[in-house]
Design a protein around this motif. Structure first.
Motif, PDB file in Angstrom:
ATOM      1  N   ASN A  28      -4.438  10.410   1.659  1.00 10.68           N
ATOM      2  CA  ASN A  28      -5.875  10.401   1.970  1.00 10.68           C
ATOM      3  C   ASN A  28      -6.323  11.654   2.710  1.00 10.68           C
ATOM      4  O   ASN A  28      -7.439  11.722   3.193  1.00 10.68           O
ATOM      5  CB  ASN A  28      -6.231   9.157   2.793  1.00 10.68           C
ATOM      6  N   ASN A  40     -12.461  -3.911  -1.075  1.00 15.07           N
ATOM      7  CA  ASN A  40     -11.107  -3.492  -1.443  1.00 15.07           C
ATOM      8  C   ASN A  40     -10.335  -2.881  -0.276  1.00 15.07           C
ATOM      9  O   ASN A  40      -9.416  -2.086  -0.472  1.00 15.07           O
ATOM     10  CB  ASN A  40     -11.172  -2.469  -2.590  1.00 15.07           C
ATOM     11  N   ALA A  87      -7.691  -3.088   1.971  1.00 15.63           N
ATOM     12  CA  ALA A  87      -6.446  -3.845   2.104  1.00 15.63           C
ATOM     13  C   ALA A  87      -6.067  -4.070   3.568  1.00 15.63           C
ATOM     14  O   ALA A  87      -5.658  -5.166   3.963  1.00 15.63           O
ATOM     15  CB  ALA A  87      -5.320  -3.120   1.371  1.00 15.63           C
ATOM     16  N   GLU A  88      -6.173  -3.010   4.391  1.00 15.12           N
ATOM     17  CA  GLU A  88      -5.778  -3.125   5.797  1.00 15.12           C
ATOM     18  C   GLU A  88      -6.624  -4.158   6.533  1.00 15.12           C
ATOM     19  O   GLU A  88      -6.128  -4.870   7.417  1.00 15.12           O
ATOM     20  CB  GLU A  88      -5.891  -1.770   6.500  1.00 15.12           C
ATOM     21  N   LEU A  94      -3.882  -5.543  -3.326  1.00  9.35           N
ATOM     22  CA  LEU A  94      -4.587  -4.254  -3.285  1.00  9.35           C
ATOM     23  C   LEU A  94      -3.640  -3.111  -2.949  1.00  9.35           C
ATOM     24  O   LEU A  94      -3.802  -1.991  -3.449  1.00  9.35           O
ATOM     25  CB  LEU A  94      -5.715  -4.309  -2.254  1.00  9.35           C
ATOM     26  N   GLU A  95      -2.671  -3.364  -2.086  1.00 10.97           N
ATOM     27  CA  GLU A  95      -1.746  -2.314  -1.628  1.00 10.97           C
ATOM     28  C   GLU A  95      -0.358  -2.927  -1.433  1.00 10.97           C
ATOM     29  O   GLU A  95      -0.023  -3.390  -0.331  1.00 10.97           O
ATOM     30  CB  GLU A  95      -2.260  -1.701  -0.329  1.00 10.97           C
ATOM     31  N   ASN A 152       2.598  -1.963  -0.875  1.00 14.77           N
ATOM     32  CA  ASN A 152       3.484  -1.484   0.187  1.00 14.77           C
ATOM     33  C   ASN A 152       2.805  -1.422   1.540  1.00 14.77           C
ATOM     34  O   ASN A 152       3.220  -0.669   2.427  1.00 14.77           O
ATOM     35  CB  ASN A 152       4.031  -0.098  -0.176  1.00 14.77           C
ATOM     36  N   ILE A 153       1.776  -2.233   1.721  1.00 13.59           N
ATOM     37  CA  ILE A 153       1.038  -2.193   2.979  1.00 13.59           C
ATOM     38  C   ILE A 153       1.955  -2.614   4.129  1.00 13.59           C
ATOM     39  O   ILE A 153       2.650  -3.628   4.050  1.00 13.59           O
ATOM     40  CB  ILE A 153      -0.201  -3.108   2.914  1.00 13.59           C
TER      41      ILE A 153
END
Length: 619
Positions: A267, A470, A472-473, A501-502, A504-505
């Motif tokens: 990012n 969206n 995810a966090e 959504l993620e 590997n969060i």
């Protein structure tokens, strides 16, 4: 006399022309007082405006993972760890290499035993040193002590730079300013006196600046341009002598940075695209400096601010055209050209960098603390442009008028800096400026969560999700809050969305495993803990909780293996010793169980003490 010496003499003769006012004896006495007390006056204004930051906590923006949540690492770290590894001592940061900044954080943490006030005090001291160096630089350019003092005071108390003092992660910029200015002053001294000791000091300070913040890599260009503009030669003997030192500084920094810092996160990007998108930074900095309104905690571009800045730039161009005959024939023109180059050179690195978030809105476009070094060049250029006006005013009147401006700015800063007192004040102000910023609601939710106010945290995470479906966090953190509130099914629903959504969060599988465990789904919890360990393989708590699930599931041998792993990762984890003792007792290994309970008791476990008294005849 050699040709080179004649050039130097002519240069100094030109500098004599740069007088702001004609002085009489009374004015000379007044100026002499200024020269003897300037450092006290500067300190007085800094104390009056900024001493309050000693009582501030943190903002919740970067300083949480760099300092507050990283305090244990800072308190236990050695200086060598910073140079030969992650320079931030935190996995939350990559792509940057700023070991000197982290060394100062380590020093603060270890001297102050983790107290935040000493971090703020160090920022204050560095800001004061930078202000003294700004005054010194102005005097080198032969501005009078009065003009130098007023310009320094305006830079010191200006609300645009409140972030430099009150925001702890601005430490890198403060170190860059202090080391960069000191290095530049030593370079100028070396050019004039030709003493090797000044060149050595210049090199050491330059290297420290390089290791404080990446922007410092433009400093050799600044030195080279100074020599070119004021000496009218591309390669003087002094420049040729300096170049090898600059090359060494680049090589040392480059090797350490590319060996240990890693690449930028996805990012964060660097290049021409961010530069084009950040062009409005230039007029916005100028607008906020001349007319300090619309100041934001986390600035986003505003067409009003941009247009005001463009108008001011047009006015400055008009002033130059009007006064070009006075400027172009003496040292003014050289200083003006150099300071414009200074401004562009220091503002450019920040414009080449940008963060992109997979959200529906922009978090922030730029940060005001990056304006400090560029605006030093700007204010010097501005002094040149308005010099024809200043020359007509009495020195004491200039001082009085300057002090009035300084006091007004000081009062503004005294109130505005309170914005940075805590995560609540800072992030709430950012939300007021940008109510569609889902990330800011998310950060404030983190603060409420850490403070134990779960309802407020839940509300902020929900607001964040309402803006960005969206995020995810935000789902992950709201899911953890639902878990803490005992609403495990809602927790699992949010965590399912976060993981979808993620995948590997961080903490996604971990939080879902806790919720499944609470609902009695031990098998599902074990599967999620296992997935979590693939992301964070050295998490002792993960092994401990999976061991608990194995124990509840009836697999005592696997439970024992996980407790062993948890203890190997954290030998002072009392609960792991206690629970391993229970498993060992069930496996008929009473002596080993009693040994674990003894260890757990020494580490402070009251439950282990009870187990000792109940099951071990000789505790």
């Amino acid at each position: 006399m050699s040709k080179n010496k004649k050039n130097i003499k002519n240069n100094f003769e030109q500098k004599k022309e740069l007088k702001v006012t004609q002085l009489n004896s009374s004015e000379n006495k007044f100026i002499l007082k200024i020269e003897k007390t300037y450092f006290i006056i500067i300190l007085g204004f800094i104390v009056a405006v900024y001493l309050q930051v000693i009582n501030f906590t943190f903002t919740g923006f970067d300083d949480d993972f760099l300092i507050v949540n990283n305090m244990q690492n800072l308190m236990n770290a050695r200086f060598i760890d910073v140079f030969a590894g992650n320079s931030f001592l935190s996995d939350a940061v990559s792509g940057f290499y700023r070991p000197i900044q982290t060394i100062t954080f380590i020093t603060d943490a270890q001297i102050g035993s983790g107290a935040l006030w000493i971090f703020h005090l160090t920022n204050l001291i560095l800001f004061y040193l930078s202000s003294l160096l700004v005054y010194r630089l102005l005097r080198i350019f032969d501005f009078s002590s009065v003009i130098s003092l007023i310009a320094t005071l305006i830079l010191t108390v200006h609300p645009l730079f409140n972030l430099n003092v009150a925001w702890l992660p601005s430490r890198g910029d403060l170190l860059l300013a202090a080391f960069g200015l000191a290095s530049f002053i030593q370079f100028i001294t070396y050019l004039e006196k030709k003493k090797t000791i000044n060149l050595i000091f210049h090199f050491v300070l330059l290297l420290f600046a390089f290791l404080s913040k990446e922007t410092a890599i433009v400093l050799p260009l600044l030195m080279f341009s100074y020599s070119l503009i004021f000496r009218k030669k591309i390669f003087t003997k002094e420049i040729l002598t300096s170049i090898p030192f600059w090359v060494v500084a680049y090589l040392v920094w480059g090797y350490l940075r590319f060996t240990y810092s890693g690449s930028l996160p996805q990012n964060q990007i660097f290049g021409i695209i961010p530069f084009l998108e950040n062009l409005k930074t230039i007029p916005e900095y100028i607008s906020k400096f001349i007319l300090p309104i619309n100041l934001m905690s986390l600035p986003v571009f505003s067409w009003v601010t941009t247009i005001i800045g463009i108008v001011f730039i047009a006015i400055f161009i008009f002033l130059y055209i009007k006064n070009k005959n006075e400027i172009k024939n003496n040292l003014y023109s050289k200083i003006l050209l150099f300071e414009i180059f200074w401004f562009v050179l220091f503002v450019l690195p920040g414009m080449l960098y940008s963060r992109f978030y997979p959200k529906s809105e922009m978090f922030y476009h730029y940060l005001d603390h990056r304006a400090y070094l560029p605006m030093i060049g700007f204010i010097i250029a501005l002094l040149i442009l308005i010099n024809p006006i200043i020359q007509k005013i009495d020195t004491k009147k200039i001082f009085k008028f300057g002090i009035i401006i300084t006091v007004i700015l000081s009062l503004y800063s005294f109130l505005h800096v309170k914005t940075f007192a805590s995560p609540d004040t800072f992030l709430s102000d950012a939300i007021k400026d940008n109510p569609k910023a889902s990330v800011v609601y998310f950060l404030r939710g983190n603060f409420w969560k850490d403070s134990g106010d779960l309802e407020k945290a839940l509300n902020d995470y929900s607001r964040s999700i309402s803006i960005d479906k969206n995020y995810a966090e935000a789902y992950n953190n709201r899911g953890s809050i639902y878990g803490l509130l005992g609403e495990y099914q809602k927790s699992i629903e949010d965590l399912n969305k976060a993981i979808k959504l993620e995948p590997n969060i961080p903490d996604g599988y971990f939080n879902r495993a806790i919720a499944k465990d609470a609902l009695g789904d031990f098998k599902g919890a074990i599967i999620d803990f296992t997935e979590s360990l693939k992301i964070t393989p050295n998490d002792y708590l993960n092994y401990y909780l999976r061991a608990n699930c194995f124990s509840k599931f009836g697999d005592l041998q696997k439970s024992l293996e996980d407790y062993n792993k948890s203890i190997s990762l954290n030998p002072r984890f009392a609960d792991a010793y206690n629970n391993r003792g229970i498993v060992l007792y069930k496996l008929n290994e009473k002596n080993a169980a009693c040994s674990d309970w003894q260890t757990a008791t020494k580490l402070g476990s009251s439950q282990a003490k009870q187990m000792l008294e109940k099951y071990c005849s000789n505790p």
